[in-house]
Write an enzyme that holds these catalytic residues in place. Structure first.
Site, PDB file in Angstrom:
ATOM      1  N   HIS A 135       0.854  -1.183   0.000  1.00 36.96           N
ATOM      2  CA  HIS A 135       0.000   0.000   0.000  1.00 36.96           C
ATOM      3  C   HIS A 135       0.889   1.232   0.000  1.00 36.96           C
ATOM      4  CE1 HIS A 135      -4.048  -1.587   0.296  1.00 36.96           C
ATOM      5  NE2 HIS A 135      -3.629  -2.493   1.166  1.00 36.96           N
ATOM      6  N   ASP A 165       0.416   6.682  -4.231  1.00 35.29           N
ATOM      7  CA  ASP A 165      -0.719   6.330  -5.075  1.00 35.29           C
ATOM      8  C   ASP A 165      -1.007   7.399  -6.122  1.00 35.29           C
ATOM      9  OD1 ASP A 165      -1.014   4.052  -3.590  1.00 35.29           O
ATOM     10  OD2 ASP A 165      -2.939   4.573  -2.715  1.00 35.29           O
TER      11      ASP A 165
END
Length: 389
Positions: A135, A165
């Site tokens: 992540h 991200d």
């Protein structure tokens, strides 16, 4: 400006959907392919607005949606039929998943040689970590960013935004897609784009990375000009709010010291050994007034001192308002929904927002009808679970 571009988006969560949203804001036609059995977790985030989250409705605005079970051969055939008319495929599976489904780059290239295929993954298509889960927090850690983005003797801090991200995967994905489209326009050639969020996060070490690689200087917590190693920092007011102080240039530092009655600090500005003394003096000075009192003072001065706002306050800030960064987007249930605007300004184009992200597979029947499938065929596909409406 991208109204002639069609993108098939098989991504989920944040990186891919944010990238395709930006392209949709610029006019590209986006068809999002979602799983009818494995829900996109962003749909279930809080707060909910109707049947899905506000975040999902933002990230998927101006996109069409079809729900296909990619484990079924008929769904794969639908993808291959669609791809004949599309310019770009965007996906976010782990390496090899699309190949196993029969719709990897080589398979789709055989159907449409001009296809541009962008894969956004945590670690990329190669390397020992290519199949490893991760992540945003993990990518920033591997990229070296977390190690010096903290206070001394304290742990790294989870960031409020997803840097790897969005700044990593989404924005670099958009750059890659637009560059590949330009290349195809000149050559007629499609290609695959391999976007690793860790790669891109590592590349964001712009200044510190240069110093480490060429100068041998490894950054640590509060050791540099911009990471808390100088008076460039945040300071608390008497009522517990914070101000950001970026008064690095001599004229700003001088003005701030004069305002705070700290002229004795002026000869110390560039001395690394004196930075803690300066910070301590600023800390004491800013605690003498409330947030609102300081606001009233600094709003009239150009000294690189600004308040730390919460998101609601930020959305109401006169600069944000003047730049029209909050827009009203049509919503099928509520009429209009306020969302973040596309931040890119053009002299010859204004971003358009067709509607907030809709329900799962809401456009599926229309998409299949446009492919030439009969109503009976569409009904059979729905009955067999290939497509969900």
């Amino acid at each position: 400006m991208l109204s002639d571009i069609k993108i098939l988006d098989l991504s989920t969560l944040l990186p891919g959907p944010y990238a395709s949203m930006m392209l949709a804001d610029l006019g590209a036609k986006i068809l999002r392919v979602e799983s009818p059995t494995r829900v996109d977790l962003v749909r279930e985030m809080s707060p909910q607005v109707g049947a899905s989250s506000a975040a999902h409705q933002y990230l998927n605005r101006s996109k069409e949606s079809i729900a296909l079970d990619l484990k079924q051969p008929e769904a794969i055939e639908i993808i291959k039929t669609l791809i004949k008319e599309y310019d770009v495929v965007l996906e976010q599976f782990r390496p090899g998943v699309m190949d196993r489904l029969g719709i990897g780059y080589e398979a789709l290239k055989a159907v449409n040689p001009k296809i541009i295929y962008c894969a956004i993954t945590g670690y990329g298509q190669t390397g020992p970590y290519k199949n490893r889960a991760g992540h945003d927090l993990n990518y920033l850690a591997i990229a070296g960013i977390s190690s010096y983005s903290k206070r001394k003797e304290q742990s790294p801090i989870p960031q409020g935004i997803q840097i790897a991200d969005v700044a990593g995967g989404s924005l670099h994905g958009v750059i890659g897609i637009l560059t590949a489209l330009h290349h195809r326009q000149r050559t007629g050639e499609g290609q695959m784009i391999d976007i690793s969020m860790t790669d891109c996060a590592f590349a964001l070490n712009a200044m510190s990375g240069a110093g480490t690689l060429a100068g041998g200087e490894i950054p640590t917590a509060e050791s540099q000009l911009l990471n808390g190693g100088t008076f460039y920092d945040y300071y608390q007011t008497s009522d517990g709010r914070y101000l950001s102080v970026g008064s690095l240039e001599p004229k700003f530092f001088t003005g701030l010291c004069q305002l705070l009655d700290l002229e004795h600090l002026l000869p110390l500005a560039s001395k690394s050994s004196a930075q803690q003394q300066i910070k301590d003096s600023f800390t004491h000075a800013f605690k003498q007034k409330t947030y609102q009192q300081w606001q009233a003072i600094f709003i009239k001065l150009d000294l690189c001192v600004e308040p730390v706002l919460n998101l609601k306050e930020a959305s109401e800030h006169p600069q944000i308002v003047a730049r029209e960064l909050i827009v009203d987007v049509p919503h099928p249930k509520t009429g209009m929904q306020k969302q973040l605007a596309c931040p890119i300004k053009f002299s010859a184009y204004q971003a358009e927002y067709q509607q907030a992200g809709g329900e799962l597979g809401v456009d599926g029947k229309q998409v299949l009808s446009e492919l030439g499938l009969s109503n009976s065929r569409i009904t059979a596909l729905e009955k067999n679970g290939v497509v969900t409406f």
